[in-house]
Design an enzyme around this catalytic site. Structure first.
Site, short mmCIF file in Angstrom:
data_model
loop_
_atom_site.label_atom_id
_atom_site.label_comp_id
_atom_site.label_asym_id
_atom_site.label_seq_id
_atom_site.Cartn_x
_atom_site.Cartn_y
_atom_site.Cartn_z
N ARG A 27 0.83 -1.21 0.00
CA ARG A 27 0.00 0.00 0.00
C ARG A 27 0.87 1.26 0.00
NH1 ARG A 27 -3.46 -0.33 4.78
NH2 ARG A 27 -4.31 -2.26 3.94
N ARG A 31 -3.12 6.81 1.31
CA ARG A 31 -3.62 8.00 1.97
C ARG A 31 -2.64 8.65 2.94
NH1 ARG A 31 -9.30 5.90 4.19
NH2 ARG A 31 -8.12 3.94 4.26
N ARG A 40 -6.56 11.87 -5.54
CA ARG A 40 -7.84 11.18 -5.31
C ARG A 40 -8.99 12.17 -5.30
NH1 ARG A 40 -9.22 6.59 -0.73
NH2 ARG A 40 -11.47 6.86 -0.72
N ASP A 77 -7.03 -2.14 -7.12
CA ASP A 77 -7.71 -2.71 -5.96
C ASP A 77 -7.90 -4.20 -6.20
OD1 ASP A 77 -9.26 -1.85 -3.38
OD2 ASP A 77 -10.57 -3.29 -4.39
N TYR A 154 -15.41 -11.37 -0.02
CA TYR A 154 -16.13 -10.14 -0.35
C TYR A 154 -17.35 -10.42 -1.22
CZ TYR A 154 -12.19 -7.38 1.41
OH TYR A 154 -11.24 -6.80 2.21
#
Length: 355
Positions: A27, A31, A40, A77, A154
């Site tokens: 990652r 962020r 973003r 992703d 998921y």
């Protein structure tokens, strides 16, 4: 093909000698970087950012502009595959990924089909191609996918952060249905990773985020079995160059030997494993990647250097170590801490690699 200016990561993954231990961060485009948040915001949403090859290229390169990392990893992703299957991926503010149409009915599961990555996931392949061109052979590009079982979690639960009640109920009550999902997912992931390789990815990684939630026998049957199928179907070489593969099962320390036998070139470790003990268990079969606790990055640079050296010393002398975190970097990490980590790995590791 033009030679990489820095191929340290690829050599380490193949257990070849290196001058120092290469480092990249799971990652690493995220962020915790102010510039990522700005990009973003321009994109309008996380999913819009993922699906815009120009912006995905921009954020993939951002951490390399800040830190002397030894690899780039595709910005995307793990849920792009089930999104391409028509399950309706969306991201609720502060709640993470969700699916509009989770798999609950047998007819939905039976109708499931693997998407064509060249058509339904073209935006990912375009991003891979653009990133490779923009990197200009400075460092290798890592492609990735979620594992079949992690994707299934998921797809059946409809969201993350659950107790896995739906998917585990299916596992024990209707294992045939879960095996059907996993079989389709394995086909999809194999095609997806091969398409990334053809588009320019120079190494690939399978993220088995939720495999560690399974029992011993269930992990072998419902997770590792399908990752092994993928590894057997991956392109081993592209344009005359070997493409290494990495498998990372969070919480998978119990199964290191089995993962090492799966056909991968490297095994990723979370921060709960002792990397020296892991090396003793797998011998010379595979390289090892990891495994600093991401929370260490909330400490100062002196502590970071101390913890980095503990891992390097535990792994010991010789080739086959790729330094990384034991999971993704936290959004609250100060960027200067990430820099301290990368610099510590490069400054300290040479003495272990030279032995």
């Amino acid at each position: 093909m033009t030679k990489l200016k820095n191929d340290t990561l690829l050599r380490a993954l193949m257990r070849q000698p290196t001058d120092y231990t290469p480092v990249w961060l799971m990652r690493q485009a995220g962020r915790y970087l102010p510039e990522y948040n700005q990009t973003r915001a321009r994109a309008g949403s996380f999913l819009a950012l993922c699906k815009n090859p120009d912006l995905a290229t921009e954020v993939t390169l951002q951490p390399l502009a800040r830190f002397p990392l030894d690899a780039a990893i595709l910005f995307s992703d793990i849920l792009t595959i089930p999104d391409a299957m028509g399950l309706g991926l969306y991201f609720a503010d502060g709640e993470g990924p969700k699916f509009e149409r989770p798999l609950r009915e047998e007819w939905e599961i039976r109708d499931l089909a693997a998407p064509d990555p060249g058509v339904h996931l073209r935006y990912v392949m375009d991003a891979v191609s653009q990133i490779r061109k923009a990197l200009d052979n400075r460092v290798p590009l890592i492609g990735f996918s979620g594992s079949p079982f992690t994707l299934a979690c998921y797809m059946v639960e409809g969201c993350g952060g659950t107790d896995f009640r739906q998917v585990k109920s299916m596992l024990y009550r209707r294992p045939d249905l879960l095996h059907h999902i996993l079989g389709i997912n394995a086909q999809a992931v194999t095609a997806y990773l091969n398409a990334q390789i053809e588009s320019g990815a120079q190494a690939v990684m399978i993220f088995d985020t939720w495999g560690g939630t399974l029992s011993h026998s269930a992990y072998q049957e419902f997770s590792l079995r399908y990752m092994s199928q993928i590894l057997a179907g991956l392109k081993q070489d592209h344009s005359g160059v070997h493409v290494p593969s990495i498998v990372f099962t969070k919480g998978g320390g119990l199964w290191l030997e089995s993962i090492a036998d799966s056909g991968c070139n490297a095994v990723g470790l979370d921060w709960t494993a002792d990397i020296g003990e892991a090396r003793r268990r797998v011998g010379h079969k595979v390289a090892l990647q990891g495994n600093l606790d991401p929370a260490v990055l909330f400490a100062g640079p002196e502590t970071i250097a101390v913890e980095v050296e503990k891992i390097l010393e535990s792994y010991g002398a010789g080739p086959g170590h790729v330094f990384n975190l034991g999971h993704g970097i936290s959004q609250f990490t100060p960027p200067e801490s990430a820099l301290a980590l990368v610099e510590a790995v490069h400054a300290i590791s040479w003495k272990f690699r030279k032995q």
